[in-house]
Design a protein around this motif. Structure first.
Motif, PDB file in Angstrom:
ATOM      1  N   GLN A 328      -3.716  -7.523   5.324  1.00 17.26           N
ATOM      2  CA  GLN A 328      -4.745  -8.548   5.225  1.00 17.26           C
ATOM      3  C   GLN A 328      -4.799  -9.145   3.819  1.00 17.26           C
ATOM      4  OE1 GLN A 328      -7.843  -8.989   7.542  1.00 17.26           O
ATOM      5  NE2 GLN A 328      -9.482  -8.949   6.080  1.00 17.26           N
ATOM      6  N   ALA A 329      -4.648  -8.249   2.825  1.00 19.65           N
ATOM      7  CA  ALA A 329      -4.695  -8.729   1.444  1.00 19.65           C
ATOM      8  C   ALA A 329      -3.534  -9.675   1.154  1.00 19.65           C
ATOM      9  CB  ALA A 329      -4.668  -7.546   0.486  1.00 19.65           C
ATOM     10  N   SER A 330      -2.455  -9.554   1.924  1.00 17.10           N
ATOM     11  CA  SER A 330      -1.312 -10.436   1.698  1.00 17.10           C
ATOM     12  C   SER A 330      -1.517 -11.787   2.383  1.00 17.10           C
ATOM     13  CB  SER A 330      -0.020  -9.787   2.197  1.00 17.10           C
ATOM     14  OG  SER A 330       0.068  -9.902   3.593  1.00 17.10           O
ATOM     15  N   GLY A 331      -2.664 -11.985   2.984  1.00 12.73           N
ATOM     16  CA  GLY A 331      -2.961 -13.296   3.549  1.00 12.73           C
ATOM     17  C   GLY A 331      -2.788 -13.383   5.054  1.00 12.73           C
ATOM     18  N   CYS A 332      -2.537 -12.252   5.692  1.00 14.43           N
ATOM     19  CA  CYS A 332      -2.355 -12.247   7.139  1.00 14.43           C
ATOM     20  C   CYS A 332      -3.711 -12.000   7.800  1.00 14.43           C
ATOM     21  CB  CYS A 332      -1.405 -11.103   7.482  1.00 14.43           C
ATOM     22  SG  CYS A 332      -0.581 -11.267   9.028  1.00 14.43           S
ATOM     23  N   LEU A 333      -3.952 -12.654   8.912  1.00 17.81           N
ATOM     24  CA  LEU A 333      -5.187 -12.396   9.637  1.00 17.81           C
ATOM     25  C   LEU A 333      -4.971 -11.155  10.502  1.00 17.81           C
ATOM     26  CD1 LEU A 333      -8.003 -13.528  10.198  1.00 17.81           C
ATOM     27  CD2 LEU A 333      -7.004 -14.820  12.082  1.00 17.81           C
ATOM     28  N   VAL A 334      -5.762 -10.126  10.276  1.00 17.66           N
ATOM     29  CA  VAL A 334      -5.574  -8.883  11.026  1.00 17.66           C
ATOM     30  C   VAL A 334      -6.728  -8.699  12.008  1.00 17.66           C
ATOM     31  CG1 VAL A 334      -5.307  -6.384  10.875  1.00 17.66           C
ATOM     32  CG2 VAL A 334      -4.387  -7.839   9.074  1.00 17.66           C
ATOM     33  N   GLN A 335      -6.366  -8.469  13.263  1.00 10.87           N
ATOM     34  CA  GLN A 335      -7.392  -8.277  14.276  1.00 10.87           C
ATOM     35  C   GLN A 335      -7.140  -7.010  15.074  1.00 10.87           C
ATOM     36  OE1 GLN A 335      -7.165 -12.192  16.250  1.00 10.87           O
ATOM     37  NE2 GLN A 335      -9.111 -12.584  15.214  1.00 10.87           N
ATOM     38  N   ILE A 336      -8.210  -6.455  15.602  1.00  8.53           N
ATOM     39  CA  ILE A 336      -8.105  -5.203  16.336  1.00  8.53           C
ATOM     40  C   ILE A 336      -8.478  -5.444  17.794  1.00  8.53           C
ATOM     41  CG2 ILE A 336      -8.821  -2.767  16.372  1.00  8.53           C
ATOM     42  CD1 ILE A 336      -7.817  -3.590  13.615  1.00  8.53           C
ATOM     43  N   ALA A 337      -7.528  -5.133  18.686  1.00 10.47           N
ATOM     44  CA  ALA A 337      -7.846  -5.212  20.108  1.00 10.47           C
ATOM     45  C   ALA A 337      -8.375  -3.849  20.541  1.00 10.47           C
ATOM     46  CB  ALA A 337      -6.606  -5.578  20.916  1.00 10.47           C
ATOM     47  N   GLU A 338      -9.471  -3.851  21.255  1.00 12.87           N
ATOM     48  CA  GLU A 338     -10.076  -2.578  21.660  1.00 12.87           C
ATOM     49  C   GLU A 338      -9.700  -2.228  23.091  1.00 12.87           C
ATOM     50  OE1 GLU A 338     -14.198  -1.653  19.845  1.00 12.87           O
ATOM     51  OE2 GLU A 338     -14.025  -3.837  20.032  1.00 12.87           O
ATOM     52  N   LEU A 339      -9.070  -1.077  23.248  1.00 16.73           N
ATOM     53  CA  LEU A 339      -8.712  -0.621  24.587  1.00 16.73           C
ATOM     54  C   LEU A 339      -9.772   0.362  25.068  1.00 16.73           C
ATOM     55  CD1 LEU A 339      -5.362  -0.614  23.198  1.00 16.73           C
ATOM     56  CD2 LEU A 339      -5.338  -0.866  25.663  1.00 16.73           C
ATOM     57  N   PRO A 340      -9.979   0.407  26.375  1.00 22.30           N
ATOM     58  CA  PRO A 340     -10.965   1.363  26.885  1.00 22.30           C
ATOM     59  C   PRO A 340     -10.561   2.796  26.539  1.00 22.30           C
ATOM     60  CG  PRO A 340     -10.139  -0.063  28.641  1.00 22.30           C
ATOM     61  CD  PRO A 340      -9.334  -0.364  27.435  1.00 22.30           C
ATOM     62  N   ARG A 438      -7.642  -0.241  -4.746  1.00 20.47           N
ATOM     63  CA  ARG A 438      -6.893   0.860  -4.152  1.00 20.47           C
ATOM     64  C   ARG A 438      -5.797   0.321  -3.245  1.00 20.47           C
ATOM     65  NH1 ARG A 438     -10.466   4.327  -0.427  1.00 20.47           N
ATOM     66  NH2 ARG A 438      -8.632   4.806   0.781  1.00 20.47           N
ATOM     67  N   TYR A 439      -6.040  -0.857  -2.734  1.00 26.34           N
ATOM     68  CA  TYR A 439      -5.118  -1.370  -1.736  1.00 26.34           C
ATOM     69  C   TYR A 439      -4.085  -2.324  -2.281  1.00 26.34           C
ATOM     70  CZ  TYR A 439      -7.651   0.982   1.851  1.00 26.34           C
ATOM     71  OH  TYR A 439      -8.194   1.940   2.640  1.00 26.34           O
ATOM     72  N   LYS A 440      -4.060  -2.430  -3.583  1.00 29.32           N
ATOM     73  CA  LYS A 440      -2.975  -3.237  -4.133  1.00 29.32           C
ATOM     74  C   LYS A 440      -1.704  -2.433  -4.018  1.00 29.32           C
ATOM     75  CE  LYS A 440      -4.472  -6.872  -7.000  1.00 29.32           C
ATOM     76  NZ  LYS A 440      -5.445  -6.679  -8.059  1.00 29.32           N
ATOM     77  N   GLU A 441      -0.677  -3.095  -3.625  1.00 29.90           N
ATOM     78  CA  GLU A 441       0.580  -2.399  -3.501  1.00 29.90           C
ATOM     79  C   GLU A 441       1.235  -2.313  -4.867  1.00 29.90           C
ATOM     80  OE1 GLU A 441       3.984  -3.011  -0.280  1.00 29.90           O
ATOM     81  OE2 GLU A 441       2.300  -4.378  -0.242  1.00 29.90           O
ATOM     82  N   THR A 442       1.295  -1.112  -5.411  1.00 33.63           N
ATOM     83  CA  THR A 442       1.794  -0.998  -6.775  1.00 33.63           C
ATOM     84  C   THR A 442       3.194  -1.575  -6.912  1.00 33.63           C
ATOM     85  OG1 THR A 442       2.351   1.224  -6.140  1.00 33.63           O
ATOM     86  CG2 THR A 442       0.417   0.940  -7.543  1.00 33.63           C
ATOM     87  N   LYS A 443       4.004  -1.326  -5.899  1.00 35.50           N
ATOM     88  CA  LYS A 443       5.389  -1.779  -5.953  1.00 35.50           C
ATOM     89  C   LYS A 443       5.489  -3.286  -6.194  1.00 35.50           C
ATOM     90  CE  LYS A 443       9.192  -1.568  -2.905  1.00 35.50           C
ATOM     91  NZ  LYS A 443       9.469  -1.395  -1.497  1.00 35.50           N
ATOM     92  N   LYS A 444       4.582  -4.021  -5.556  1.00 34.39           N
ATOM     93  CA  LYS A 444       4.657  -5.470  -5.624  1.00 34.39           C
ATOM     94  C   LYS A 444       4.162  -6.026  -6.956  1.00 34.39           C
ATOM     95  CE  LYS A 444       6.538  -5.312  -2.112  1.00 34.39           C
ATOM     96  NZ  LYS A 444       5.817  -4.730  -1.021  1.00 34.39           N
TER      97      LYS A 444
END
Ligand SMILES: [Zn+2]
Length: 602
Positions: A328-340, A438-444
């Motif tokens: 998400q931090a890289s600019g992608c829209l992240v969504q969660i589909a909920e399964l029963p 915390r969520y920064k990717e150190t490698k990048k």
């Protein structure tokens, strides 16, 4: 010159490969003016700076400086040396390379051998599934679960027989060495002597890399019991298999993901297979439960939206949340589909059909929304401890928000849930931001180390670019410039190569020039020079004048430094009383001074 492959074959591969199509297999490109642009696969970015010129057949990233032609792309993308990259492209474009003329470096040679052995193994397992007694039971199981024959073949499913040396014996008969089998992760050395198969009594899922080679395997036991080991078993890490940077099914799903700009991430191999068969062709699975940052990056090249459809009971993995937040931090829209409760995409699609599943995907919630809900369920917000934990877990997600608007929105929501002041939460957020996410990717965050640069002078870069525009200009450069004016030996070699090409070729091409060099630094230099927007499509007259100016300046720099050297030499002779020698140097200096800047050398 790249050793091992005849130049005419390199040329043929080059002519048959369209760089735009090739790049398009890795990332989605959009037209911008004359060029195509996309998100750079070599560094992390939110806005596209990776540019491909269809006309020049070159790519260049204005962010990290990665650049080159089709060969350089494959070398960097697939981490191959030149001959293997050439072979890769040859296969793709249907050019035949005479086998014996190929000399591969040891590591690439080993990779190639592992791919071949993996392919043999996949065929062996498929044979066992279809043609052996043991396998037939497994095949029936698959067919009964509604997986069709053509799907089984498409995913190359197989069965590893339950005995200890089934594959080992087969491969040995085919001439594979035990050492290679171990390196491919297909067999293990026994405790005392001999070797035994890694996969035994399992349904086998070959795992293909993005270019369609079998990189490794996943194996699943069908009857669980103490003796049968873990339910899922993957290949170990090998030279060609890195679990954290591959996605199951991506080789098949890639096209659809790019078309829809949306990917669905599932947990299991069978989820992906069932989805694909039901017409949901943009699904992939991470190899293990958590989605790694590297896998996220792989998706980010091709999709704007990533929807996760994890089993309801395992959606809580901390590592997965980290992977999603990075995505998400890289600019992608992240969504969660909920399964029963208790269902996974495989069972859900089989029971309710693909349309119902698509509805779940449509109704999927934004990552942050879902996370807020979950945290509210998990913690008792009436207690101080519950609230502290809630804030603790929430912060990293707020920090990974797509933009300020989203961040403010959820900040407000959270403050309402907690009944605390928005300002207080914002203060906490700022405090953490100072400490680093915390969520920064150190490698990048490190500068992309691989892109080494040659320090060519601006005049030299101009000359390279201009001379590559036509043979006429290259010849003019040749008449005016003395290669000695160029300091850097690598730049000098490039200039000389342009001159030699301008004599033998009917049309000059940077793309062809690049194949004369193996050093990525040189490739970068050439590409950077010819993609410089300031020097594109100049009228011939202007280009010629610029060549003259550049040569003049280079000559002046060269002359000044030469004069300085001569002066030191002369003074040295004078100090030692060697007047005759000093006089000679003096005359040399005078003749040099009398030459106008940019006087033709010959
Ligand atoms: Zn880049």
């Amino acid at each position: 010159m790249p050793q091992g492959i005849p130049e005419e074959i390199i040329d043929e591969i080059r002519q048959r490969t369209d760089l735009v199509g090739l790049v398009g297999e890795y990332l989605k490109l959009e037209r911008r003016g004359k060029n195509m642009v996309g998100l750079c696969p070599f560094h992390s970015e939110k806005t596209p700076s990776f540019s491909v010129s269809p006309e020049k057949q070159l790519f260049h990233c204005f962010g990290c400086g990665a650049s080159g032609n089709a060969f350089s792309l494959i070398m960097q993308m697939e981490k191959l040396a030149f001959p293997e990259a050439a072979r890769f492209l040859a296969r793709r474009s249907g050019v035949n390379i005479p086998e014996r003329r190929l000399i591969l470096p040891a590591e690439d040679d080993l990779k190639e051998k592992i791919y071949k052995l993996n392919h043999l193994a996949a065929r062996f397992y498929a044979y066992c599934l279809h043609k052996t007694e043991q396998g037939k039971g497994v095949l029936d199981y698959l067919l009964n679960r509604g997986i069709r024959q053509e799907t089984i073949e498409l995913f190359m499913l197989g069965y590893a027989p339950a005995d200890w040396t089934g594959f080992f014996n087969f491969a040995q008969k085919k001439g594979a060495s035990p050492d290679l089998m171990v390196k491919a992760g297909l067999v293990s050395p026994g405790r005392d002597k001999g070797y035994y198969d890694r996969f035994r009594g399992r349904l086998i899922f070959p795992i293909f890399n993005i270019s369609g080679n079998v990189a490794g395997f996943g194996g699943r036991v069908l009857e669980e019991g103490e003796k049968s080991g873990p339910k899922y078993l993957n290949s170990p890490e090998t030279l060609v298999f890195d679990k954290g940077s591959m996605l199951y099914g991506l080789n098949l799903a890639r096209e659809e993901i790019r078309r829809e700009k949306k990917a669905i991430v599932m947990e299991g191999y069978t989820d992906v297979i069932t989805a694909f068969q039901a017409g949901i062709k943009n699904a992939v699975a991470s190899l293990g439960t958590a989605l790694s940052a590297e896998q996220g990056r792989l998706l980010r090249y091709q999709a704007d939206t990533v929807v996760t459809a994890y089993d309801s009971d395992s959606a809580g993995e901390a590592a997965t949340w980290r992977g999603l937040a990075i995505l998400q931090a890289s600019g992608c829209l992240v969504q969660i589909a909920e399964l029963p409760e208790g269902s996974d995409p495989d069972s859900y699609i089989r029971e309710n059909g693909p349309e119902a599943f698509n509805v779940l995907v449509e109704k999927s919630k934004p990552l942050m929304e879902y996370r807020l809900q979950q945290l509210k369920k998990r913690f008792d917000l009436a207690s101080d401890k519950g609230r502290i934990n809630y804030i603790e877990e929430l912060m990293p997600f707020l920090m990974a928000a797509v933009n300020q608007v989203e961040q403010n929105f959820y900040l407000k929501r959270a403050s309402e849930e907690l009944g605390v002041d928005e300002e207080a939460l914002l203060g906490e957020l700022k405090k953490r931001r100072r400490k680093g996410s915390r969520y920064k990717e150190t490698k990048k965050n490190e500068p992309p180390a691989e892109q080494k640069k040659i320090n060519a002078r601006p005049e030299e870069k101009n000359l390279l670019s201009l001379m590559l525009q036509s043979k006429e200009i290259a010849q003019l450069g040749r008449n005016l410039l003395n290669a000695e004016y160029i300091d850097d030996p690598q730049v000098r070699k490039v200039v000389e190569a342009i001159w030699s090409l301008s004599e033998t070729e009917t049309v000059l091409s940077a793309e062809k020039l690049i194949n004369r060099f193996e050093d990525q630094e040189v490739v970068n230099l050439i590409t950077e020079a010819v993609t410089d927007p300031a020097l594109q499509d100049l009228p011939v007259k202007t280009a010629k004048r610029m060549v003259e100016d550049s040569v003049k300046r280079l000559h002046k720099v060269w002359k000044d430094s030469k004069l300085k050297d001569l002066k030191i030499k002369r003074e040295n002779f004078e100090a030692r009383g060697l007047h005759e020698q000093a006089m000679e140097i003096y005359l040399e200096e005078q003749s040099l001074i009398s030459k106008k800047d940019g006087d033709p050398y010959r």
